[in-house]
Design an enzyme around this catalytic site. Structure first.
Site, short mmCIF file in Angstrom:
data_model
loop_
_atom_site.label_atom_id
_atom_site.label_comp_id
_atom_site.label_asym_id
_atom_site.label_seq_id
_atom_site.Cartn_x
_atom_site.Cartn_y
_atom_site.Cartn_z
N LYS A 97 1.28 46.29 6.32
CA LYS A 97 0.41 47.03 5.40
C LYS A 97 -1.05 46.95 5.82
CE LYS A 97 1.84 44.58 1.89
NZ LYS A 97 2.80 43.70 2.59
N ARG A 151 3.53 44.75 -7.39
CA ARG A 151 4.55 43.90 -6.77
C ARG A 151 5.80 43.82 -7.62
NH1 ARG A 151 1.50 41.86 -2.57
NH2 ARG A 151 2.15 39.82 -1.88
N ARG A 156 0.73 35.64 12.88
CA ARG A 156 -0.43 36.42 12.41
C ARG A 156 -1.71 35.60 12.46
NH1 ARG A 156 -0.04 39.54 6.79
NH2 ARG A 156 0.46 37.52 5.89
N ARG A 203 -3.64 32.15 7.89
CA ARG A 203 -3.56 31.95 6.45
C ARG A 203 -2.69 30.74 6.12
NH1 ARG A 203 -2.10 37.76 3.96
NH2 ARG A 203 -0.83 36.40 2.65
N ARG A 217 8.02 33.07 -0.07
CA ARG A 217 7.30 34.31 -0.29
C ARG A 217 8.20 35.52 -0.05
NH1 ARG A 217 2.98 34.33 3.59
NH2 ARG A 217 2.33 36.47 3.39
P1 ADP Z 1 1.35 39.51 2.03
O1 ADP Z 1 0.99 39.27 3.45
O2 ADP Z 1 2.25 38.51 1.41
O3 ADP Z 1 1.70 40.93 1.70
P2 ADP Z 1 -0.93 39.48 0.23
O4 ADP Z 1 -2.21 39.25 0.91
O5 ADP Z 1 -0.61 40.82 -0.31
O6 ADP Z 1 0.15 38.98 1.24
O7 ADP Z 1 -0.75 38.44 -0.95
C1 ADP Z 1 -0.93 37.06 -0.80
C2 ADP Z 1 -0.59 36.35 -2.09
O8 ADP Z 1 -1.48 36.80 -3.13
C3 ADP Z 1 0.81 36.64 -2.62
O9 ADP Z 1 1.79 35.78 -2.07
C4 ADP Z 1 0.61 36.41 -4.12
O10 ADP Z 1 0.60 35.03 -4.43
C5 ADP Z 1 -0.78 36.94 -4.38
N1 ADP Z 1 -0.75 38.37 -4.75
C6 ADP Z 1 -1.17 39.43 -3.99
N2 ADP Z 1 -0.96 40.59 -4.64
C7 ADP Z 1 -0.37 40.26 -5.83
C8 ADP Z 1 0.14 41.01 -6.93
N3 ADP Z 1 0.09 42.35 -6.97
N4 ADP Z 1 0.68 40.33 -7.97
C9 ADP Z 1 0.75 38.99 -7.98
N5 ADP Z 1 0.32 38.22 -6.96
C10 ADP Z 1 -0.23 38.84 -5.89
P1 ADP Z 2 1.11 42.83 5.71
O1 ADP Z 2 -0.29 43.27 5.38
O2 ADP Z 2 2.15 43.85 5.32
O3 ADP Z 2 1.44 41.46 5.23
P2 ADP Z 2 0.13 42.71 8.49
O4 ADP Z 2 -0.44 44.07 8.73
O5 ADP Z 2 -0.82 41.59 8.29
O6 ADP Z 2 1.22 42.75 7.31
O7 ADP Z 2 1.09 42.37 9.74
C1 ADP Z 2 1.76 41.11 9.83
C2 ADP Z 2 1.71 40.61 11.28
O8 ADP Z 2 2.55 41.43 12.11
C3 ADP Z 2 0.33 40.67 11.92
O9 ADP Z 2 0.22 39.58 12.81
C4 ADP Z 2 0.32 42.00 12.66
O10 ADP Z 2 -0.56 41.97 13.78
C5 ADP Z 2 1.79 42.12 13.11
N1 ADP Z 2 2.27 43.52 13.10
C6 ADP Z 2 1.93 44.53 12.27
N2 ADP Z 2 2.61 45.67 12.54
C7 ADP Z 2 3.44 45.37 13.58
C8 ADP Z 2 4.42 46.13 14.35
N3 ADP Z 2 4.68 47.43 14.07
N4 ADP Z 2 5.07 45.48 15.33
C9 ADP Z 2 4.81 44.17 15.62
N5 ADP Z 2 3.92 43.41 14.95
C10 ADP Z 2 3.23 43.99 13.94
#
Ligand code: ADP
Ligand code: ADP
Ligand code: ZN
Length: 219
Positions: A16, A91, A130, A164, A175
């Site tokens: 994302k 979520r 990541r 992270r 998670r």
């Molecule tokens: P991810 O890489 O897991 O998609 P995010 O950066 O979106 O990570 O979220 C990190 C953490 O922040 C989640 O594991 C949760 O604890 C909290 N969080 C993020 N978005 C939400 C949401 N919409 N509702 C509840 N908790 C959230």
């Molecule tokens: P999210 O925001 O959904 O949690 P991220 O965009 O942070 O996910 O991506 C998670 C990890 O995977 C990062 O280290 C990113 O560089 C890597 N990544 C993202 N898209 C791809 C892909 N299409 N193929 C391989 N690795 C990816």
């Protein structure tokens, strides 16, 4: 089309944040990541941040009333007048209903939900590799998405990266479990609302983006 009120959906690690970076290069809408908002609040040690940290460090969701309030305030800001890209919210179904109410109150109904689909077993490896630019938040992967110049952020030129806390193996598993359970009903819900666009996220980053760009150009 007049507005682009969008949700970017996908399990943790689906891509994302990575795809949001690309969307922002082509479309002038703010990227609103609830995870980023929480991490900023934790860094600044606000009351909300300290509360949220307890949940985040365990890989659990922050309570809905906290999260919905944050999104409601953020979507009321002026920079969302042409649209917004929500990432990490909603979520669960209760948050989806809350978002619908917020949209009605602010007259900002959703235009589309992009769901980046990746099987959970692929995601463990993505999350554990990541790393993130401390200066601008750009996301990289130690194998799949390295900066063009080693040790230098492509986006801002920064040299300071971090991993992270919740990307540690112990938290990653919980998670993913938490999010897998909540994801299916959400996808069904947005399918019924005729807002859902599915994208296969288990391909090269640029191929995934091509699909997303095509969807957005035709909204
Ligand atoms: P991810 O890489 O897991 O998609 P995010 O950066 O979106 O990570 O979220 C990190 C953490 O922040 C989640 O594991 C949760 O604890 C909290 N969080 C993020 N978005 C939400 C949401 N919409 N509702 C509840 N908790 C959230
Ligand atoms: P999210 O925001 O959904 O949690 P991220 O965009 O942070 O996910 O991506 C998670 C990890 O995977 C990062 O280290 C990113 O560089 C890597 N990544 C993202 N898209 C791809 C892909 N299409 N193929 C391989 N690795 C990816
Ligand atoms: Zn950077």
């Amino acid at each position: 089309m007049s507005t682009m009120n969008l949700i970017l959906m996908g399990l943790p690690g689906a891509g994302k944040g990575t795809q949001a970076q690309k969307i922002l290069e082509d479309f002038d809408i703010p990227h609103i990541s609830t995870g980023d908002i929480f991490r900023a609040a934790i860094k600044n040690e606000t009351k909300m941040g300290l509360e949220a940290k307890k949940y985040i460090d365990a890989g659990n969701l922050v309570p809905d009333e906290v999260t919905n309030g944050i999104v409601s305030d953020r979507l009321a800001e002026a920079d969302t007048k042409n649209g917004f890209l929500l990432d990490g919210y909603p979520r669960n179904i209760d948050q989806a209903h809350a978002l619908k109410e917020i949209g009605e109150k602010l007259n900002k109904p959703l235009d589309g939900v992009i769901n980046i689909h990746v099987e959970p077993d692929v995601l463990v490896e993505r999350l554990s590799g990541r790393f993130i630019c401390r200066t601008c938040g750009a996301t990289y992967h130690k194998l799949y998405n390295k900066p063009k110049v080693e040790g230098t952020c492509d986006v801002c030129g920064g040299h300071d990266f971090y991993q992270r806390d919740d990307d540690k193996p112990a938290t990653v598993k919980n998670r993913l479990d938490v999010n897998v359970k909540l994801n299916t009903p959400l996808i069904d819900y947005y399918g019924q609302e005729k807002l859902l666009y599915n994208v296969d996220g288990d391909r090269d980053i640029d191929d995934v983006y091509k699909d997303i760009k095509h969807i957005l150009d035709n909204l």
